[in-house]
Each structure stands twice: as C-alpha cells, then as structure tokens.
Design an enzyme around this catalytic site. Structure first.
Site, PDB file in Angstrom:
ATOM      1  N   ASP A  64       0.876  -1.172   0.000  1.00  0.00           N
ATOM      2  CA  ASP A  64       0.000   0.000   0.000  1.00  0.00           C
ATOM      3  C   ASP A  64       0.916   1.226   0.000  1.00  0.00           C
ATOM      4  O   ASP A  64       1.661   1.443   0.964  1.00  0.00           O
ATOM      5  CB  ASP A  64      -0.860  -0.055   1.278  1.00  0.00           C
ATOM      6  CG  ASP A  64      -1.757   1.161   1.425  1.00  0.00           C
ATOM      7  OD1 ASP A  64      -1.553   2.165   0.714  1.00  0.00           O
ATOM      8  OD2 ASP A  64      -2.663   1.105   2.283  1.00  0.00           O
ATOM      9  N   VAL A  65       0.879   2.015  -1.072  1.00  0.00           N
ATOM     10  CA  VAL A  65       1.827   3.133  -1.173  1.00  0.00           C
ATOM     11  C   VAL A  65       1.596   4.198  -0.094  1.00  0.00           C
ATOM     12  O   VAL A  65       2.483   5.006   0.163  1.00  0.00           O
ATOM     13  CB  VAL A  65       1.820   3.800  -2.579  1.00  0.00           C
ATOM     14  CG1 VAL A  65       2.255   2.822  -3.648  1.00  0.00           C
ATOM     15  CG2 VAL A  65       0.478   4.443  -2.895  1.00  0.00           C
ATOM     16  N   ASN A  91       2.101   5.637 -10.262  1.00  0.00           N
ATOM     17  CA  ASN A  91       0.807   5.618 -10.953  1.00  0.00           C
ATOM     18  C   ASN A  91      -0.368   5.367 -10.006  1.00  0.00           C
ATOM     19  O   ASN A  91      -1.483   5.808 -10.276  1.00  0.00           O
ATOM     20  CB  ASN A  91       0.851   4.525 -12.037  1.00  0.00           C
ATOM     21  CG  ASN A  91      -0.525   4.165 -12.543  1.00  0.00           C
ATOM     22  OD1 ASN A  91      -1.105   4.867 -13.357  1.00  0.00           O
ATOM     23  ND2 ASN A  91      -1.099   3.066 -12.038  1.00  0.00           N
ATOM     24  N   TYR A 157      -8.789  15.213  -4.938  1.00  0.00           N
ATOM     25  CA  TYR A 157      -8.085  14.706  -6.133  1.00  0.00           C
ATOM     26  C   TYR A 157      -7.371  15.831  -6.870  1.00  0.00           C
ATOM     27  O   TYR A 157      -6.191  15.714  -7.213  1.00  0.00           O
ATOM     28  CB  TYR A 157      -9.110  14.022  -7.046  1.00  0.00           C
ATOM     29  CG  TYR A 157      -8.518  13.324  -8.259  1.00  0.00           C
ATOM     30  CD1 TYR A 157      -7.802  12.136  -8.121  1.00  0.00           C
ATOM     31  CD2 TYR A 157      -8.698  13.829  -9.546  1.00  0.00           C
ATOM     32  CE1 TYR A 157      -7.269  11.476  -9.223  1.00  0.00           C
ATOM     33  CE2 TYR A 157      -8.182  13.186 -10.660  1.00  0.00           C
ATOM     34  CZ  TYR A 157      -7.469  12.002 -10.495  1.00  0.00           C
ATOM     35  OH  TYR A 157      -6.946  11.355 -11.598  1.00  0.00           O
ATOM     36  N   LYS A 161      -3.329  16.183  -7.270  1.00  0.00           N
ATOM     37  CA  LYS A 161      -2.670  16.134  -8.588  1.00  0.00           C
ATOM     38  C   LYS A 161      -1.923  17.441  -8.879  1.00  0.00           C
ATOM     39  O   LYS A 161      -0.834  17.417  -9.453  1.00  0.00           O
ATOM     40  CB  LYS A 161      -3.695  15.832  -9.684  1.00  0.00           C
ATOM     41  CG  LYS A 161      -4.316  14.425  -9.582  1.00  0.00           C
ATOM     42  CD  LYS A 161      -3.276  13.327  -9.721  1.00  0.00           C
ATOM     43  CE  LYS A 161      -3.907  11.938  -9.773  1.00  0.00           C
ATOM     44  NZ  LYS A 161      -2.902  10.867  -9.903  1.00  0.00           N
TER      45      LYS A 161
HETATM   46  P1  NAP Z   1      -7.512   2.089 -11.905  1.00  0.00           P
HETATM   47  O1  NAP Z   1      -7.717   1.178 -13.058  1.00  0.00           O
HETATM   48  O2  NAP Z   1      -8.549   2.193 -10.843  1.00  0.00           O
HETATM   49  O3  NAP Z   1      -6.106   1.758 -11.258  1.00  0.00           O
HETATM   50  C1  NAP Z   1      -5.695   2.297 -10.047  1.00  0.00           C
HETATM   51  C2  NAP Z   1      -4.532   1.470  -9.568  1.00  0.00           C
HETATM   52  O4  NAP Z   1      -4.022   2.034  -8.348  1.00  0.00           O
HETATM   53  C3  NAP Z   1      -4.898   0.030  -9.263  1.00  0.00           C
HETATM   54  O5  NAP Z   1      -3.870  -0.817  -9.745  1.00  0.00           O
HETATM   55  C4  NAP Z   1      -4.934  -0.014  -7.747  1.00  0.00           C
HETATM   56  O6  NAP Z   1      -4.582  -1.291  -7.235  1.00  0.00           O
HETATM   57  C5  NAP Z   1      -3.861   0.986  -7.425  1.00  0.00           C
HETATM   58  N1  NAP Z   1      -3.948   1.487  -6.066  1.00  0.00           N
HETATM   59  C6  NAP Z   1      -4.977   2.172  -5.481  1.00  0.00           C
HETATM   60  N2  NAP Z   1      -4.671   2.472  -4.208  1.00  0.00           N
HETATM   61  C7  NAP Z   1      -3.421   1.981  -3.991  1.00  0.00           C
HETATM   62  C8  NAP Z   1      -2.553   1.976  -2.874  1.00  0.00           C
HETATM   63  N3  NAP Z   1      -2.913   2.543  -1.709  1.00  0.00           N
HETATM   64  N4  NAP Z   1      -1.347   1.383  -2.985  1.00  0.00           N
HETATM   65  C9  NAP Z   1      -0.974   0.784  -4.153  1.00  0.00           C
HETATM   66  N5  NAP Z   1      -1.768   0.749  -5.240  1.00  0.00           N
HETATM   67  C10 NAP Z   1      -2.967   1.338  -5.155  1.00  0.00           C
HETATM   68  O7  NAP Z   1      -7.328   3.587 -12.416  1.00  0.00           O
HETATM   69  P2  NAP Z   1      -6.475   4.228 -13.617  1.00  0.00           P
HETATM   70  O8  NAP Z   1      -7.404   5.005 -14.427  1.00  0.00           O
HETATM   71  O9  NAP Z   1      -5.616   3.230 -14.259  1.00  0.00           O
HETATM   72  O10 NAP Z   1      -5.614   5.274 -12.780  1.00  0.00           O
HETATM   73  C11 NAP Z   1      -4.201   5.176 -12.640  1.00  0.00           C
HETATM   74  C12 NAP Z   1      -3.632   6.559 -12.358  1.00  0.00           C
HETATM   75  O11 NAP Z   1      -3.917   7.416 -13.457  1.00  0.00           O
HETATM   76  C13 NAP Z   1      -4.220   7.241 -11.125  1.00  0.00           C
HETATM   77  O12 NAP Z   1      -3.199   7.951 -10.443  1.00  0.00           O
HETATM   78  C14 NAP Z   1      -5.220   8.225 -11.732  1.00  0.00           C
HETATM   79  O13 NAP Z   1      -5.434   9.350 -10.918  1.00  0.00           O
HETATM   80  C15 NAP Z   1      -4.492   8.602 -13.002  1.00  0.00           C
HETATM   81  N6  NAP Z   1      -5.352   9.167 -14.046  1.00  0.00           N
HETATM   82  C16 NAP Z   1      -6.336   8.428 -14.622  1.00  0.00           C
HETATM   83  C17 NAP Z   1      -7.110   8.994 -15.630  1.00  0.00           C
HETATM   84  C18 NAP Z   1      -8.171   8.245 -16.355  1.00  0.00           C
HETATM   85  O14 NAP Z   1      -8.926   8.866 -17.108  1.00  0.00           O
HETATM   86  N7  NAP Z   1      -8.289   6.930 -16.194  1.00  0.00           N
HETATM   87  C19 NAP Z   1      -6.888  10.318 -16.011  1.00  0.00           C
HETATM   88  C20 NAP Z   1      -5.889  11.042 -15.392  1.00  0.00           C
HETATM   89  C21 NAP Z   1      -5.120  10.458 -14.400  1.00  0.00           C
HETATM   90  P3  NAP Z   1      -5.702  -2.412  -6.880  1.00  0.00           P
HETATM   91  O15 NAP Z   1      -6.418  -2.750  -8.143  1.00  0.00           O
HETATM   92  O16 NAP Z   1      -4.886  -3.535  -6.329  1.00  0.00           O
HETATM   93  O17 NAP Z   1      -6.618  -1.732  -5.893  1.00  0.00           O
END
Ligand code: NAP
Length: 259
Positions: A64-65, A91, A157, A161
C-alpha cells in the site's frame, strides 16, 4: 529509431489495472524489467507478470503506497531482486468519492491525499536515495489534466494532482545535479476501471467526449508509450515539467465557438 530500455529496472505502482498495467506492458515491450505493484487483486498482478515474462522479466510486489513501512519493504524487495531501480512510475491513485467541500468526510478526503500525493512522495524519496547515489534514473509521476482543470466534488483529487505536479518540479530541481530526471505525465480521459461509470453510460460518455477535441477517450497503451519515451534517452533533456497526453482536453474546446 527504436526505443530500448533493455536492462533497465522499473517499478510501476498500481500496475495490475488500467493505466499502470498499460505502462508496465509498454516498458516491458521496450525491454525493461518491471516490478508490478498492487494492493488487492493479486491474480490481476500475476496476469500482468505472466504477460511480461514472455518479453522481459517481472516480479509482483504487494504494498500500500500510503503506508511508509510497506513502501520501504517494497524497495528492499527490489534491491534484493534486482539490486536497485532505474525507473519509477508513481501511478497508483484513487479519485475518491464525489463530495462537495461543505459536506466532505475528512477521512475520505485525507485518504486521497495519502495515496495520490504522500504515497507518490514516499516512493519517490526511496527511489531518489538509490538514483542520486548511482547518478542516474527517471521518475514519472502520473498526475492528470486535473493538475490544472478544476473538478467540482473532487477537491482532494485536484489538490493532490496539482501538488504532485509541483512536487515533480521540486524533486527535478533537487535531483538534476545527480543526472536524475523527474517528470509528470498528465493523462486526460483514459478508458479504465476508474471511470467506468462515465464511459458505460451513453449520456455521460457524450458529455465527456464534448470536452475532448480528439473526440474519443484515450487508451492505457497511449499513456504507456509516452511513459517509455519519457523514461528513455530520447527525453534526456526533459525534466521538471508536465507532459499532457489528453487529446487536447486542456485546450478548452468550449472556446472553439463563441468566447
Ligand atoms: P484504476 O484502473 O482504478 O487503477 C488504479 C490502480 O491504483 C490500481 O492498480 C490499484 O490497485 C492501485 N492502487 C490504489 N490504491 C493503492 C494503494 N494505496 N497502494 C498501491 N496501489 C494502489 O485507475 P487508472 O485510471 O488506471 O488510474 C491510474 C492513475 O492514473 C491514477 O493515479 C489516476 O489518478 C491517473 N489518471 C487516470 C485517468 C483516467 O482517465 N483513467 C486520467 C488522469 C489520471 P488495486 O487494483 O490492487 O486496488
């Protein structure tokens, strides 16, 4: 010209899903060894490892980060397995539950900051100990268009960010004399589980697409390819800045008419 990250040791946090998975697979495609961090869903992390093992080499690390002790243990595991780290991609992140500031649940608000900002800082701090000593390395912090675009109901959020964007610049300044680069990679709307409620509903998807000049959501692999470029020597003079990969969402398409 091909980009090669052969022999580089990478850690991608939250690499068992969405953008993190896309980045992990792209780094491996370029030849890097990848540590796949996850918090729950070990089976998803194992599936990413199996795919990577066909092209390169992977390990999975549960941590857990937002827990500094678990972060320290994760880096110790990296040291024991590969003798250190060359590329860190921060990420892991959550956007938290939607709540207006006057009705916020402080614990829920704090949790977003602890994962998205403090978690990224803890990992960067551990990585920089190693990278400044070896005088090489790259850190890529995954921020968001919400580094610069406000978003009602998601104040934790957007605050996390925006702060992560400035953190990247400050860490870049600290690390530059050691030949270490620190960047933010700021995605727009990328189709992943985090925003499934938006893209699975035709009305909310239509509203979203109106905010994107390229008129489509991005794919995780499009962020992965940019991460490969930023981690490589093709970006050797790029540090202390944010790279937006957003289909021009930050171009504010509402201004394409009127004004
Ligand atoms: P996602 O599919 O929900 O993935 C989030 C990841 O973060 C999952 O692998 C999750 O692991 C992990 N995670 C959550 N809490 C954690 C913790 N405490 N310690 C370690 N790992 C943790 O979402 P995503 O869209 O790929 O998002 C990834 C990143 O991109 C995030 O930082 C998000 O803010 C950013 N982002 C996303 C978008 C978008 O449109 N999708 C846009 C801009 C920025 P588990 O599955 O094991 O819980």
């Amino acid at each position: 010209m091909n980009i090669s990250l052969k022999g580089k040791r990478a850690l991608v946090t939250g690499a068992n899903s969405g953008i993190g998975q896309g980045i992990a697979l792209s780094l491996a495609e370029a030849g890097a060894k990848v540590a796949v961090n996850y918090i729950v869903h070990p089976e998803a992390a194992e599936a990413v490892k199996e795919t990577i093992d066909k092209k390169s080499e992977a390990i999975t690390i549960q941590a857990d980060v937002s827990n500094p002790e678990q972060v320290k243990a994760m880096f110790k595991q990296l040291d024991d397995s590969w003798g250190g780290i060359d590329i860190l991609v921060n990420n892991a992140g959550i956007d938290g539950k939607r709540m207006m500031s006057w009705e916020a649940d402080l614990d829920a608000w704090r949790k977003v900051i602890e994962i998205d900002l403090i978690g990224a800082f803890s990992c960067a701090s551990e990585a920089l100990k190693r990278m400044t000593a070896q005088k090489s390395g790259v850190i890529i912090n995954i921020t968001s268009v919400h580094e610069v675009i406000a978003w009602s109901g998601y104040s934790a959020y957007t605050a996390a960010k925006a702060a992560l964007g400035m953190l990247s610049k400050t860490l870049a300044q600290e690390a530059a004399p050691y030949g270490v680069r620190v960047l933010s990679l700021a995605p727009g709307a990328i189709q992943t589980p985090i925003n499934q409620d938006v893209w699975s509903n035709p009305d909310t998807l239509k509203d979203l697409l109106e905010k994107i000049p390229l008129n489509r959501m991005g794919k995780a692999e499009e962020i992965g390819k940019m991460a490969v470029l930023l981690a490589s020597d093709f970006a050797s003079y790029l540090t202390g800045t944010s790279v937006f990969v957003d289909g021009a969402m930050t171009d504010y398409p509402d201004f394409s008419h009127g004004g």
